[in-house]
Write a protein that holds these residues in place. Sequence first.
Motif, short mmCIF file in Angstrom:
data_model
loop_
_atom_site.label_atom_id
_atom_site.label_comp_id
_atom_site.label_asym_id
_atom_site.label_seq_id
_atom_site.Cartn_x
_atom_site.Cartn_y
_atom_site.Cartn_z
N GLN A 136 24.66 30.19 -18.62
CA GLN A 136 25.79 29.82 -17.74
C GLN A 136 26.42 28.50 -18.19
O GLN A 136 27.65 28.36 -18.22
CB GLN A 136 25.28 29.72 -16.29
CG GLN A 136 26.39 29.49 -15.27
CD GLN A 136 25.85 29.49 -13.85
OE1 GLN A 136 24.67 29.65 -13.65
NE2 GLN A 136 26.72 29.32 -12.89
N GLN A 162 28.55 29.11 -21.21
CA GLN A 162 29.82 29.71 -20.85
C GLN A 162 30.78 28.66 -20.29
O GLN A 162 31.97 28.62 -20.64
CB GLN A 162 29.60 30.83 -19.83
CG GLN A 162 28.91 32.06 -20.40
CD GLN A 162 28.58 33.09 -19.33
OE1 GLN A 162 28.69 32.80 -18.13
NE2 GLN A 162 28.20 34.29 -19.75
N GLU A 190 32.04 26.59 -23.09
CA GLU A 190 33.10 27.28 -23.86
C GLU A 190 34.43 27.24 -23.11
O GLU A 190 35.49 27.04 -23.70
CB GLU A 190 32.66 28.73 -24.14
CG GLU A 190 31.52 28.82 -25.14
CD GLU A 190 31.04 30.25 -25.32
OE1 GLU A 190 31.59 31.14 -24.63
OE2 GLU A 190 30.11 30.48 -26.14
#
Length: 754
Positions: A705, A708, A711
Amino acid sequence: MAASVILQKQGVVCGVQLTPDLKAQYIVIDQVEDIAKINGSKYIQADATGIYRKIKTLLLEGKTVLFTGLPCQTAGLYNYLKGCDQSRLYTIDMLCHGTPSDKVFREWLSGVSEGRHAKYINFRVKDGDWNCNTVCIEYEDGSAYRADVTDDWFEKLFHYNMSLRKSCYHCKFAEFPRRGDLSTGDFHGIEDCQDIEDDHKGTSVIFVNSDKGQMLLNEMKKENVWMKEISVEDSKKNRICADIEEHPYRDRFFRLLREEKYDFANLAKRVLEHKFDIGIVGIPTVENHGSNLSYYGLYRTLQHMGYDVFMMERPKSAWWAPHETPVIFRENPYDSGDLCELFESRLQLQKANDYADTFILGSDQLWYEGLYACFDKFCFMDYIHENKNKITYAASFGRSEYHATREEKAEAAFYIQGIDHISVREESAVELCRQEWNREAVVVLDPVFLCPTEEYEKLADKGKKTAYNQYIATYILDPSPEKQQIIEKAAQKLELPVINMTDVVNVEEKCAQWDLDMESDVSNEDWLRRIRECTFFITDSFHGTCFALIFEKQFLAIGNAYRGLDRFTEILGKVGLKDHLVSAEEIDTLEEKLGQSIAYDKVRSALQREKEKSGEWLKNAICAGKENRLSGYDIIQKERMKEEEQLFWQKNMIDAHGNVLGAHDTRLAVYDGALGELQKDAEQRRILFEIQQKQMQEFQDAILQLRQQKEEMNSVLCELQGKNQALEEEIRQIKEKFPLKRWAKRFIQRFRRR
């Protein structure tokens, strides 16, 4: 080898040689060619007279001395040399099994020599093999005695630990640390040592015990000697421990050796094979003073007659079982080796046939029907074979009637026919033997009377002393209020304190029958001493009465009808003392009887006549010949014994397997418990692992998580950076097209900051 090393350095060597008269004696040599004088095993202890003093003189003169000897003699040397400079002294002690006494050696030598004069003995002939199992004696007439060590009696006694000195069985000098600088001997057990090949040429084992010992060993290595280091465990067959097991018949061997009744070969064979002249059959370990002393008396009587005797008990299968040794003597009164081993069953009692040719059934109510089954029916000697001389001495029914069952009477009638000579203790028993079994019997004295009084004196001397110089002693088997009254009346009349004694069984139950205190834990020695030293004696016991006569005491005997009154009346009738027998109810005439003094001159004469008659009968019965023939019953019983032994063997095997299975079950239970613990631990570990797995998964999800989110943030950042670059490019173009004044530049800077 060690002697050569010392002699080459101008030193001297002290060792043992056999003198021309075959005595082992220490000598000192200073020449290599004299080493042969001290070589070889001697198997007898050397005379060390003067040798320690001579060694001390040599050391003070500055000589280097090597002493070789037994561990105890080596220790003795060091003890003698305390305070003397020992830096030039080297010692080697032998790995000694033990040393026979000189008397044993001389008796053996005399026996095998048969009048010849021996000039040389080699205890270990090495004709071709180091195992050297031959002993050889050379004689002046050119003849020789040669025997294998397994056939020679001197060697047998030595190897069976029979002939060693008493101190040899517990020798602190035989264990480590040892006193010699080196310890050496034949390497027994070389065949079990995997690191050395036995070439049968002779291998010695050497223990290094000191720095001087190591120095001496290093010098020996220069003599082209092969040596290899081994562990102490490899030499365990040599004696390197303090204690060895004494042969159970050693004391009997030396006792017979001192008596000089047998030549050496017969003596050794007799003891090693457990042979005797006579076996006494009975209950010598039973819990009763009178019975114990009855058997002891017969034992000592036969010994005084010149016989070699052993004692034989009822079988272990008896309901009233025997003991290994008499339990109410302070110490075992029988000579070592004279108590026969206990046999498992009546059938197994047949093994005693190998021990003697004459068997005598002892006294004290063995034919009382109430004891027949209790003692496993052993009291008629049916297990002693027909070719043996079977005698009963002073056998007793205990009562004037015989109330055995019909079957028991039939068995006894059969067994009694195998007994060669029957004597009984009571006149009533003569008639019972005639009526019940159609056998004639002779009345004799109880065996306690045949035994010399000094034997009882020796026992009594070991008894506990009392607090009184004068006292009344009582021995009451069956206490009652009436007997208490007699005792209290006597104490009042004689004005003396009282020491009360009773039987050794059911003491608490007997004490409850009256209000008098009883002396507890009375040994046979105590019992004899109480009677011997008392001023007056009162008893309801037959054997108590007997010992009152033996010790010539003033006494009263209380008739005991329950235990058999005939024996009281007969013995007291023989010595003219019937008026000293009272009943428990005769309290009114007691004062008169207490005033009657016994003149023992007449009693002594009467007893002596009876002793001579009884002794003569016993001697004639023992000397009677017997045909060497077994009966059919004997043969059947021998076969039954073999079958029983096979059953015993099978039972032992089953028990052994059961023990093994039991051990396996125990181990399985342990393994099951351990497995349960492991399974429990594994389950805990599994749960913990699952928790860790779950936590790991949650951690990995959190990382994913975060990645992500990173990113997404990187994407937003790139987008902002692109917009910033486009804005800067637009501003640059505006600057070029419209130069701004100062205030405009500030406005732009503020805008950027926003």
